[in-house]
Scaffold this motif. Structure first.
Motif, PDB file in Angstrom:
ATOM      1  N   LEU A 189     -33.843  17.640  74.055  1.00 10.51           N
ATOM      2  CA  LEU A 189     -33.088  18.859  73.578  1.00 10.51           C
ATOM      3  C   LEU A 189     -34.275  19.976  73.428  1.00 10.51           C
ATOM      4  CD1 LEU A 189     -31.411  17.145  70.654  1.00 10.51           C
ATOM      5  CD2 LEU A 189     -30.280  18.044  72.540  1.00 10.51           C
ATOM      6  N   TYR A 190     -33.306  21.109  73.457  1.00 11.87           N
ATOM      7  CA  TYR A 190     -34.212  22.491  73.133  1.00 11.87           C
ATOM      8  C   TYR A 190     -34.139  23.046  71.789  1.00 11.87           C
ATOM      9  CZ  TYR A 190     -34.890  23.446  78.034  1.00 11.87           C
ATOM     10  OH  TYR A 190     -35.486  23.287  79.444  1.00 11.87           O
ATOM     11  N   ARG A 191     -33.658  22.272  70.977  1.00 13.80           N
ATOM     12  CA  ARG A 191     -33.842  22.191  69.352  1.00 13.80           C
ATOM     13  C   ARG A 191     -33.740  20.905  68.710  1.00 13.80           C
ATOM     14  NH1 ARG A 191     -28.807  23.049  71.537  1.00 13.80           N
ATOM     15  NH2 ARG A 191     -27.002  22.035  71.027  1.00 13.80           N
ATOM     16  N   GLU A 192     -34.432  20.976  67.531  1.00 15.51           N
ATOM     17  CA  GLU A 192     -34.497  19.777  66.859  1.00 15.51           C
ATOM     18  C   GLU A 192     -33.438  19.324  66.076  1.00 15.51           C
ATOM     19  OE1 GLU A 192     -38.353  17.885  64.298  1.00 15.51           O
ATOM     20  OE2 GLU A 192     -38.175  19.934  64.079  1.00 15.51           O
ATOM     21  N   PRO A 193     -32.932  17.946  66.076  1.00 12.27           N
ATOM     22  CA  PRO A 193     -31.480  17.687  65.815  1.00 12.27           C
ATOM     23  C   PRO A 193     -31.635  17.337  64.208  1.00 12.27           C
ATOM     24  CG  PRO A 193     -32.527  16.084  67.327  1.00 12.27           C
ATOM     25  CD  PRO A 193     -33.473  17.043  67.262  1.00 12.27           C
ATOM     26  N   HIS A 194     -31.650  17.767  63.371  1.00 14.60           N
ATOM     27  CA  HIS A 194     -31.686  17.478  62.005  1.00 14.60           C
ATOM     28  C   HIS A 194     -30.504  16.629  61.606  1.00 14.60           C
ATOM     29  CE1 HIS A 194     -35.358  19.356  61.114  1.00 14.60           C
ATOM     30  NE2 HIS A 194     -35.375  20.322  61.898  1.00 14.60           N
ATOM     31  N   PRO A 195     -29.372  17.095  61.871  1.00 19.59           N
ATOM     32  CA  PRO A 195     -28.138  16.055  61.570  1.00 19.59           C
ATOM     33  C   PRO A 195     -28.143  14.598  62.234  1.00 19.59           C
ATOM     34  CG  PRO A 195     -27.489  18.321  62.156  1.00 19.59           C
ATOM     35  CD  PRO A 195     -28.931  18.357  62.616  1.00 19.59           C
ATOM     36  N   LEU A 196     -28.793  14.758  63.486  1.00 19.64           N
ATOM     37  CA  LEU A 196     -28.903  13.528  64.064  1.00 19.64           C
ATOM     38  C   LEU A 196     -30.082  12.494  63.413  1.00 19.64           C
ATOM     39  CD1 LEU A 196     -28.489  11.292  66.555  1.00 19.64           C
ATOM     40  CD2 LEU A 196     -30.193  12.422  67.760  1.00 19.64           C
ATOM     41  N   TYR A 197     -31.024  12.981  62.770  1.00 19.88           N
ATOM     42  CA  TYR A 197     -32.189  12.382  62.180  1.00 19.88           C
ATOM     43  C   TYR A 197     -31.344  11.465  60.967  1.00 19.88           C
ATOM     44  CZ  TYR A 197     -35.527  14.960  64.786  1.00 19.88           C
ATOM     45  OH  TYR A 197     -36.507  15.712  65.581  1.00 19.88           O
ATOM     46  N   LYS A 198     -30.454  12.024  60.262  1.00 25.16           N
ATOM     47  CA  LYS A 198     -29.860  11.681  58.943  1.00 25.16           C
ATOM     48  C   LYS A 198     -29.232  10.546  59.558  1.00 25.16           C
ATOM     49  CE  LYS A 198     -27.062  12.797  55.187  1.00 25.16           C
ATOM     50  NZ  LYS A 198     -26.166  13.887  54.385  1.00 25.16           N
ATOM     51  N   VAL A 199     -28.304  10.408  60.492  1.00 24.99           N
ATOM     52  CA  VAL A 199     -27.486   9.561  60.918  1.00 24.99           C
ATOM     53  C   VAL A 199     -28.419   8.194  61.505  1.00 24.99           C
ATOM     54  CG1 VAL A 199     -25.837   8.764  62.781  1.00 24.99           C
ATOM     55  CG2 VAL A 199     -25.537  11.029  61.487  1.00 24.99           C
ATOM     56  N   LEU A 200     -29.529   8.616  62.184  1.00 27.04           N
ATOM     57  CA  LEU A 200     -30.207   7.303  62.621  1.00 27.04           C
ATOM     58  C   LEU A 200     -30.814   6.870  61.529  1.00 27.04           C
ATOM     59  CD1 LEU A 200     -32.228   9.417  65.565  1.00 27.04           C
ATOM     60  CD2 LEU A 200     -30.301   7.687  65.686  1.00 27.04           C
ATOM     61  N   LYS A 201     -31.554   7.449  60.629  1.00 29.00           N
ATOM     62  CA  LYS A 201     -32.026   6.691  59.271  1.00 29.00           C
ATOM     63  C   LYS A 201     -31.052   6.035  58.637  1.00 29.00           C
ATOM     64  CE  LYS A 201     -35.593  10.200  58.147  1.00 29.00           C
ATOM     65  NZ  LYS A 201     -35.764  11.365  57.202  1.00 29.00           N
ATOM     66  N   GLN A 202     -29.741   6.504  58.622  1.00 25.34           N
ATOM     67  CA  GLN A 202     -28.575   5.714  57.997  1.00 25.34           C
ATOM     68  C   GLN A 202     -28.412   4.426  58.632  1.00 25.34           C
ATOM     69  OE1 GLN A 202     -25.455   8.580  57.814  1.00 25.34           O
ATOM     70  NE2 GLN A 202     -26.202   9.268  55.649  1.00 25.34           N
ATOM     71  N   ASN A 203     -28.436   4.598  59.988  1.00 26.13           N
ATOM     72  CA  ASN A 203     -28.052   3.274  60.852  1.00 26.13           C
ATOM     73  C   ASN A 203     -29.469   2.406  61.022  1.00 26.13           C
ATOM     74  OD1 ASN A 203     -25.205   3.639  61.078  1.00 26.13           O
ATOM     75  ND2 ASN A 203     -25.800   5.468  62.554  1.00 26.13           N
ATOM     76  N   GLY A 204     -30.444   2.491  60.370  1.00 27.66           N
ATOM     77  CA  GLY A 204     -31.687   1.678  60.650  1.00 27.66           C
ATOM     78  C   GLY A 204     -32.466   1.953  61.864  1.00 27.66           C
ATOM     79  N   HIS A 205     -32.461   3.185  62.488  1.00 29.31           N
ATOM     80  CA  HIS A 205     -32.996   3.508  63.870  1.00 29.31           C
ATOM     81  C   HIS A 205     -34.232   4.245  63.244  1.00 29.31           C
ATOM     82  CE1 HIS A 205     -29.818   2.063  66.296  1.00 29.31           C
ATOM     83  NE2 HIS A 205     -28.915   2.997  65.647  1.00 29.31           N
ATOM     84  N   SER A 206     -35.451   4.062  63.985  1.00 28.98           N
ATOM     85  CA  SER A 206     -36.523   4.832  63.700  1.00 28.98           C
ATOM     86  C   SER A 206     -36.704   5.755  64.961  1.00 28.98           C
ATOM     87  CB  SER A 206     -37.710   3.988  63.627  1.00 28.98           C
ATOM     88  OG  SER A 206     -38.067   3.373  64.707  1.00 28.98           O
ATOM     89  N   TYR A 207     -37.364   6.929  64.840  1.00 32.09           N
ATOM     90  CA  TYR A 207     -37.566   7.811  65.918  1.00 32.09           C
ATOM     91  C   TYR A 207     -38.938   8.525  65.809  1.00 32.09           C
ATOM     92  CZ  TYR A 207     -36.138  11.165  62.343  1.00 32.09           C
ATOM     93  OH  TYR A 207     -35.949  11.720  61.205  1.00 32.09           O
ATOM     94  N   GLU A 208     -39.385   9.182  66.804  1.00 36.13           N
ATOM     95  CA  GLU A 208     -40.358   9.978  66.869  1.00 36.13           C
ATOM     96  C   GLU A 208     -40.193  11.142  67.443  1.00 36.13           C
ATOM     97  OE1 GLU A 208     -43.792   7.760  68.944  1.00 36.13           O
ATOM     98  OE2 GLU A 208     -43.149   5.815  67.955  1.00 36.13           O
ATOM     99  N   THR A 209     -40.646  12.280  66.959  1.00 32.95           N
ATOM    100  CA  THR A 209     -40.277  13.502  67.645  1.00 32.95           C
ATOM    101  C   THR A 209     -41.544  14.210  68.197  1.00 32.95           C
ATOM    102  OG1 THR A 209     -38.356  13.888  66.268  1.00 32.95           O
ATOM    103  CG2 THR A 209     -39.319  15.791  67.509  1.00 32.95           C
TER     104      THR A 209
END
Length: 75
Positions: A41-61
């Protein structure tokens, strides 16, 4: 599109919202436990981060020099 980090890539740099979110969630549904996907993406997806955390996914940016955010998401 193939990438050295994972074969599962969503290149959403030129998509309009909410398509990047929808495509990301669709791909996450197809991944097996332990697999990863990469979202570009060309912008940081802060709303997506919240959903990922709620669903137990981890991520690295990582922010690349061209302004692309690479978000590596683990299932």
């Amino acid at each position: 599109m193939s990438h050295p980090k994972t074969p599962h890539v969503v290149d959403a740099r030129y998509m309009e919202p909410p398509e990047p979110f929808v495509k990301t969630m669709e791909m996450l549904d197809t991944l097996q436990a332990g697999e990863k996907m990469l979202l570009l993406l060309y912008r940081e997806p802060h709303p997506l981060y919240k959903v990922l955390k709620q669903n137990g996914h981890s991520y690295e940016t990582e922010l690349l020099p061209d302004g692309t955010f690479e978000i590596l998401i683990s299932r």
